[in-house]
Design a protein around this motif. Sequence first.
Motif, PDB file in Angstrom:
ATOM      1  N   LEU A  47       2.803 -17.081  15.316  1.00  0.00           N
ATOM      2  CA  LEU A  47       1.475 -16.623  14.891  1.00  0.00           C
ATOM      3  C   LEU A  47       0.762 -17.647  14.014  1.00  0.00           C
ATOM      4  O   LEU A  47      -0.403 -17.440  13.657  1.00  0.00           O
ATOM      5  CB  LEU A  47       1.600 -15.314  14.111  1.00  0.00           C
ATOM      6  N   GLY A  48       1.459 -18.699  13.637  1.00  0.00           N
ATOM      7  CA  GLY A  48       0.878 -19.657  12.711  1.00  0.00           C
ATOM      8  C   GLY A  48       0.889 -19.178  11.268  1.00  0.00           C
ATOM      9  O   GLY A  48       0.082 -19.621  10.446  1.00  0.00           O
ATOM     10  N   VAL A  49       1.826 -18.277  10.957  1.00  0.00           N
ATOM     11  CA  VAL A  49       1.953 -17.721   9.614  1.00  0.00           C
ATOM     12  C   VAL A  49       3.058 -18.463   8.865  1.00  0.00           C
ATOM     13  O   VAL A  49       4.149 -18.679   9.406  1.00  0.00           O
ATOM     14  CB  VAL A  49       2.272 -16.211   9.681  1.00  0.00           C
ATOM     15  N   LYS A  50       2.798 -18.823   7.627  1.00  0.00           N
ATOM     16  CA  LYS A  50       3.783 -19.537   6.812  1.00  0.00           C
ATOM     17  C   LYS A  50       4.618 -18.540   6.023  1.00  0.00           C
ATOM     18  O   LYS A  50       4.329 -17.345   5.996  1.00  0.00           O
ATOM     19  CB  LYS A  50       3.068 -20.512   5.876  1.00  0.00           C
ATOM     20  N   TRP A  51       5.634 -19.054   5.333  1.00  0.00           N
ATOM     21  CA  TRP A  51       6.453 -18.219   4.457  1.00  0.00           C
ATOM     22  C   TRP A  51       6.951 -19.054   3.287  1.00  0.00           C
ATOM     23  O   TRP A  51       7.044 -20.295   3.370  1.00  0.00           O
ATOM     24  CB  TRP A  51       7.631 -17.595   5.211  1.00  0.00           C
ATOM     25  N   TYR A  75      -2.804  -0.085  12.095  1.00  0.00           N
ATOM     26  CA  TYR A  75      -3.069  -0.728  13.390  1.00  0.00           C
ATOM     27  C   TYR A  75      -1.794  -0.819  14.215  1.00  0.00           C
ATOM     28  O   TYR A  75      -0.728  -1.180  13.706  1.00  0.00           O
ATOM     29  CB  TYR A  75      -3.640  -2.126  13.202  1.00  0.00           C
ATOM     30  N   ILE A  76      -1.914  -0.491  15.507  1.00  0.00           N
ATOM     31  CA  ILE A  76      -0.826  -0.674  16.472  1.00  0.00           C
ATOM     32  C   ILE A  76      -1.403  -1.409  17.671  1.00  0.00           C
ATOM     33  O   ILE A  76      -2.430  -0.989  18.228  1.00  0.00           O
ATOM     34  CB  ILE A  76      -0.217   0.674  16.919  1.00  0.00           C
ATOM     35  N   ASP A  77      -0.768  -2.472  18.080  1.00  0.00           N
ATOM     36  CA  ASP A  77      -1.207  -3.231  19.251  1.00  0.00           C
ATOM     37  C   ASP A  77      -0.802  -2.470  20.511  1.00  0.00           C
ATOM     38  O   ASP A  77       0.396  -2.322  20.790  1.00  0.00           O
ATOM     39  CB  ASP A  77      -0.562  -4.619  19.236  1.00  0.00           C
ATOM     40  N   LYS A  96     -11.437  -4.041  16.835  1.00  0.00           N
ATOM     41  CA  LYS A  96     -12.664  -4.327  16.087  1.00  0.00           C
ATOM     42  C   LYS A  96     -12.774  -3.441  14.860  1.00  0.00           C
ATOM     43  O   LYS A  96     -13.103  -3.908  13.752  1.00  0.00           O
ATOM     44  CB  LYS A  96     -13.868  -4.139  16.994  1.00  0.00           C
ATOM     45  N   ALA A  97     -12.488  -2.137  15.028  1.00  0.00           N
ATOM     46  CA  ALA A  97     -12.600  -1.211  13.893  1.00  0.00           C
ATOM     47  C   ALA A  97     -11.585  -1.531  12.812  1.00  0.00           C
ATOM     48  O   ALA A  97     -11.894  -1.462  11.609  1.00  0.00           O
ATOM     49  CB  ALA A  97     -12.410   0.225  14.394  1.00  0.00           C
ATOM     50  N   HIS A  98     -10.357  -1.883  13.209  1.00  0.00           N
ATOM     51  CA  HIS A  98      -9.343  -2.209  12.208  1.00  0.00           C
ATOM     52  C   HIS A  98      -9.670  -3.515  11.488  1.00  0.00           C
ATOM     53  O   HIS A  98      -9.443  -3.638  10.276  1.00  0.00           O
ATOM     54  CB  HIS A  98      -7.968  -2.276  12.866  1.00  0.00           C
ATOM     55  N   LEU A  99     -10.205  -4.496  12.223  1.00  0.00           N
ATOM     56  CA  LEU A  99     -10.594  -5.747  11.569  1.00  0.00           C
ATOM     57  C   LEU A  99     -11.695  -5.508  10.542  1.00  0.00           C
ATOM     58  O   LEU A  99     -11.687  -6.107   9.460  1.00  0.00           O
ATOM     59  CB  LEU A  99     -11.076  -6.752  12.618  1.00  0.00           C
ATOM     60  N   GLU A 100     -12.635  -4.628  10.859  1.00  0.00           N
ATOM     61  CA  GLU A 100     -13.703  -4.324   9.905  1.00  0.00           C
ATOM     62  C   GLU A 100     -13.125  -3.813   8.588  1.00  0.00           C
ATOM     63  O   GLU A 100     -13.578  -4.201   7.500  1.00  0.00           O
ATOM     64  CB  GLU A 100     -14.646  -3.284  10.507  1.00  0.00           C
ATOM     65  N   VAL A 142       4.336  -5.887  11.135  1.00  0.00           N
ATOM     66  CA  VAL A 142       4.452  -6.683  12.363  1.00  0.00           C
ATOM     67  C   VAL A 142       3.114  -6.714  13.092  1.00  0.00           C
ATOM     68  O   VAL A 142       2.621  -7.777  13.498  1.00  0.00           O
ATOM     69  CB  VAL A 142       5.549  -6.097  13.274  1.00  0.00           C
ATOM     70  N   HIS A 143       2.511  -5.548  13.262  1.00  0.00           N
ATOM     71  CA  HIS A 143       1.274  -5.456  14.036  1.00  0.00           C
ATOM     72  C   HIS A 143       0.068  -5.940  13.234  1.00  0.00           C
ATOM     73  O   HIS A 143      -0.860  -6.524  13.805  1.00  0.00           O
ATOM     74  CB  HIS A 143       1.073  -4.015  14.499  1.00  0.00           C
ATOM     75  N   THR A 144       0.074  -5.716  11.923  1.00  0.00           N
ATOM     76  CA  THR A 144      -1.042  -6.185  11.100  1.00  0.00           C
ATOM     77  C   THR A 144      -1.094  -7.703  11.079  1.00  0.00           C
ATOM     78  O   THR A 144      -2.181  -8.299  11.115  1.00  0.00           O
ATOM     79  CB  THR A 144      -0.920  -5.623   9.673  1.00  0.00           C
ATOM     80  N   LEU A 145       0.061  -8.348  11.027  1.00  0.00           N
ATOM     81  CA  LEU A 145       0.082  -9.811  11.115  1.00  0.00           C
ATOM     82  C   LEU A 145      -0.514 -10.291  12.429  1.00  0.00           C
ATOM     83  O   LEU A 145      -1.277 -11.264  12.463  1.00  0.00           O
ATOM     84  CB  LEU A 145       1.521 -10.322  10.988  1.00  0.00           C
ATOM     85  N   ARG A 146      -0.176  -9.602  13.507  1.00  0.00           N
ATOM     86  CA  ARG A 146      -0.712  -9.966  14.830  1.00  0.00           C
ATOM     87  C   ARG A 146      -2.235  -9.844  14.845  1.00  0.00           C
ATOM     88  O   ARG A 146      -2.937 -10.634  15.473  1.00  0.00           O
ATOM     89  CB  ARG A 146      -0.085  -9.063  15.891  1.00  0.00           C
ATOM     90  N   LEU A 147      -2.740  -8.843  14.132  1.00  0.00           N
ATOM     91  CA  LEU A 147      -4.185  -8.611  14.077  1.00  0.00           C
ATOM     92  C   LEU A 147      -4.901  -9.664  13.227  1.00  0.00           C
ATOM     93  O   LEU A 147      -5.990 -10.129  13.585  1.00  0.00           O
ATOM     94  CB  LEU A 147      -4.437  -7.213  13.499  1.00  0.00           C
ATOM     95  N   LEU A 148      -4.293 -10.048  12.101  1.00  0.00           N
ATOM     96  CA  LEU A 148      -4.998 -10.845  11.094  1.00  0.00           C
ATOM     97  C   LEU A 148      -4.659 -12.330  11.106  1.00  0.00           C
ATOM     98  O   LEU A 148      -5.324 -13.109  10.413  1.00  0.00           O
ATOM     99  CB  LEU A 148      -4.699 -10.291   9.699  1.00  0.00           C
ATOM    100  N   ALA A 149      -3.647 -12.737  11.867  1.00  0.00           N
ATOM    101  CA  ALA A 149      -3.179 -14.124  11.779  1.00  0.00           C
ATOM    102  C   ALA A 149      -4.279 -15.130  12.120  1.00  0.00           C
ATOM    103  O   ALA A 149      -4.326 -16.221  11.536  1.00  0.00           O
ATOM    104  CB  ALA A 149      -1.977 -14.322  12.699  1.00  0.00           C
TER     105      ALA A 149
END
Length: 386
Positions: free
Chosen positions: A59-63, A191-193, A374-378, A25-32
């Motif tokens: 989030l603009g994520v497809k399935w 990652y946790i938001d 920023k660190a998680h995106l890296e 759930v949170h990783t999608l929020r980070l990477l979408a």
Amino acid sequence: MPSACRKLYWFNWPAHVGGSDTKFVHTLRLLAGEYDITVVPNNAGYLQDREWLDYLRGLGVKWCLPEEIPDRAEGWAISLCNGWFFTGGMLGGCVRRGLRVIWSSEMMWHFYGELGAVRYGLVEKVLYVSPVQRQALEPGYRWAASGMPGPPPGSFALPSGGPLPPGHEWWGTLPGGPGGREVPWITAGNYIDPAAFPFRQRGLPKEGGLPFTVGRVSRPDPDKFPLDFPLSYERLDLRKPARFRVLGWSQQMAGCWADHSFDARWDLVPAGSVPVAPFLDSLDIMVYDLGPKFRESWGRSVVEGMLSGVVPLVPRGGGHHLDQLVPHGLGGFLCDGPEDYRRYARQLQDDPALLARLSQGARKWAVKNLCGQKAHLERWHRVFSD
């Protein structure tokens, strides 16, 4: 930025329960906003879940279903802790379609079919969540990468605290032997938001005069609880009134402790029956001791609690990652046994100023050191780099 425009097919489904599903759930929020993501559930039943379809849409994520992936596809296929990815034929479908595959166990063991997939080059990269998990899994991956003949060794786990091979702090490559292949690895973390877990400072008077509350959140697995639970809570010797709350109860759990009389102090909440954030808001401290058969690869619920202002008491060492999450005396306590849990719990109950200071410290530490976007995106950009 590496691979920023690469397409991802992600073989998981979001949920409110389960470490890997809530991580998703949170990783999608980070990477979408960074990648073109298509979520691929195990079967069509998941697509009846309007809550998560709305979440993905927002989030603009497809399935799509596995069979709906184009016959010739580009990009990465990735799956976290999804055994069906191997046993349900999805891995083979990805390879046939030309997708490059990344796998993350998330657990402290290998899934059925996982090492064979690494050995024969079907999985291109492997992910870890922590150095502790890497200690447990890397010997198996090294065997797979080496191409050594014969079956894998019967036990892959290194001794708790054992040395890891030299290399970069959080990424590297497992060498391939004769007939083997190199396998890149990345410790992607968890990652946790912080916005998902609003902070409430402990140590202040509560609405309605609610008592000092001890609790925990975990999946309903008896192995995650100490052998002397629930006495481990009752023997904290807290002043009355005090209450105990557990989110993650089940019929199996009730059967394990059928001989115990849970009195009015206890609130045993079934897994998934209430949202985690409001439940954490009801706690003052989290006593998170674990059973001897279980090793915690990360400790997501502990960090969620810290973000909420809950002060955690966790085991020191023991082959867990928890002592890398909690700053002793600043945002919680590391405990060496029952006496430590008892002493620190009583201190926090008796000293509201200490409880307030550690509550603030827990949130600040988690935001700064564990949940930095920023660190998680890296790390994720390296995961999806060529």
